[in-house]
Motif scaffolding. Structure first.
Motif, PDB file in Angstrom:
ATOM      1  N   ARG A  33       0.829  -1.203   0.000  1.00 33.84           N
ATOM      2  CA  ARG A  33       0.000   0.000   0.000  1.00 33.84           C
ATOM      3  C   ARG A  33       0.871   1.265   0.000  1.00 33.84           C
ATOM      4  O   ARG A  33       0.620   2.210  -0.755  1.00 33.84           O
ATOM      5  CB  ARG A  33      -0.917  -0.015   1.217  1.00 33.84           C
ATOM      6  N   ARG A  36       2.476   1.649  -3.470  1.00 36.35           N
ATOM      7  CA  ARG A  36       1.512   2.133  -4.469  1.00 36.35           C
ATOM      8  C   ARG A  36       1.223   3.624  -4.284  1.00 36.35           C
ATOM      9  O   ARG A  36       1.095   4.363  -5.251  1.00 36.35           O
ATOM     10  CB  ARG A  36       0.203   1.344  -4.389  1.00 36.35           C
ATOM     11  N   LYS A  37       1.154   4.054  -3.025  1.00 39.16           N
ATOM     12  CA  LYS A  37       0.894   5.459  -2.741  1.00 39.16           C
ATOM     13  C   LYS A  37       2.044   6.334  -3.226  1.00 39.16           C
ATOM     14  O   LYS A  37       1.823   7.402  -3.789  1.00 39.16           O
ATOM     15  CB  LYS A  37       0.675   5.653  -1.242  1.00 39.16           C
ATOM     16  N   GLN A  40       1.770   6.584  -6.966  1.00 40.90           N
ATOM     17  CA  GLN A  40       0.617   7.408  -7.328  1.00 40.90           C
ATOM     18  C   GLN A  40       0.897   8.891  -7.113  1.00 40.90           C
ATOM     19  O   GLN A  40       0.472   9.729  -7.904  1.00 40.90           O
ATOM     20  CB  GLN A  40      -0.596   6.983  -6.506  1.00 40.90           C
ATOM     21  N   GLU A  41       1.641   9.210  -6.059  1.00 43.20           N
ATOM     22  CA  GLU A  41       1.968  10.607  -5.757  1.00 43.20           C
ATOM     23  C   GLU A  41       3.124  11.126  -6.601  1.00 43.20           C
ATOM     24  O   GLU A  41       3.466  12.298  -6.518  1.00 43.20           O
ATOM     25  CB  GLU A  41       2.289  10.761  -4.269  1.00 43.20           C
ATOM     26  N   LEU A  82       4.254  -1.922 -12.048  1.00 40.60           N
ATOM     27  CA  LEU A  82       3.648  -0.633 -11.725  1.00 40.60           C
ATOM     28  C   LEU A  82       4.704   0.468 -11.750  1.00 40.60           C
ATOM     29  O   LEU A  82       4.490   1.524 -12.346  1.00 40.60           O
ATOM     30  CB  LEU A  82       2.992  -0.705 -10.343  1.00 40.60           C
ATOM     31  N   ALA A  86       5.169   3.570 -14.520  1.00 41.08           N
ATOM     32  CA  ALA A  86       5.185   4.962 -14.060  1.00 41.08           C
ATOM     33  C   ALA A  86       6.467   5.662 -14.506  1.00 41.08           C
ATOM     34  O   ALA A  86       6.428   6.825 -14.919  1.00 41.08           O
ATOM     35  CB  ALA A  86       5.052   5.015 -12.548  1.00 41.08           C
TER      36      ALA A  86
END
Length: 96
Positions: A33, A36-37, A40-41, A82, A86
């Motif tokens: 988690r 992933r954060k 994402q940020e 992921l 990115a």
């Protein structure tokens, strides 16, 4: 309530194992988690440094028998994918 001594022992043992399994599973999910954060940020460099730790935790969880080794491989592959996706997207945006 258990009717025999063996059943009582089995209940105690299962409770200990369940607690241990929940700890490892929760720890792994928390790391994923957080990772992933970060992605994402847009904290890609931070995420890149954190990736080996996440993968290590995933495989450690599998070594304890909490998850299957193929599940660990799949999870590790997905977090790596992921990050790579990115990073590719970020470099593409820089090129424009």
């Amino acid at each position: 309530m258990p009717n025999t001594r063996q059943a009582a022992k089995r209940m105690r043992r299962d409770a200990k194992r369940r607690e241990r399994n929940r700890y490892h599973l929760s720890r792994m999910r928390t790391y994923i988690r957080k990772f992933r954060k970060m992605v994402q940020e847009g904290k890609l460099e931070e995420a890149k440094a954190f990736l080996p730790e996440v993968i290590s935790i995933i495989y450690h969880t599998a070594s304890k028998g909490v998850i299957h080794k193929n599940e660990a491989a799949r999870r590790a592959s997905r977090v790596t994918q992921l990050l790579n996706k990115a990073l590719a997207q970020a470099s593409q945006n820089l090129g424009k």
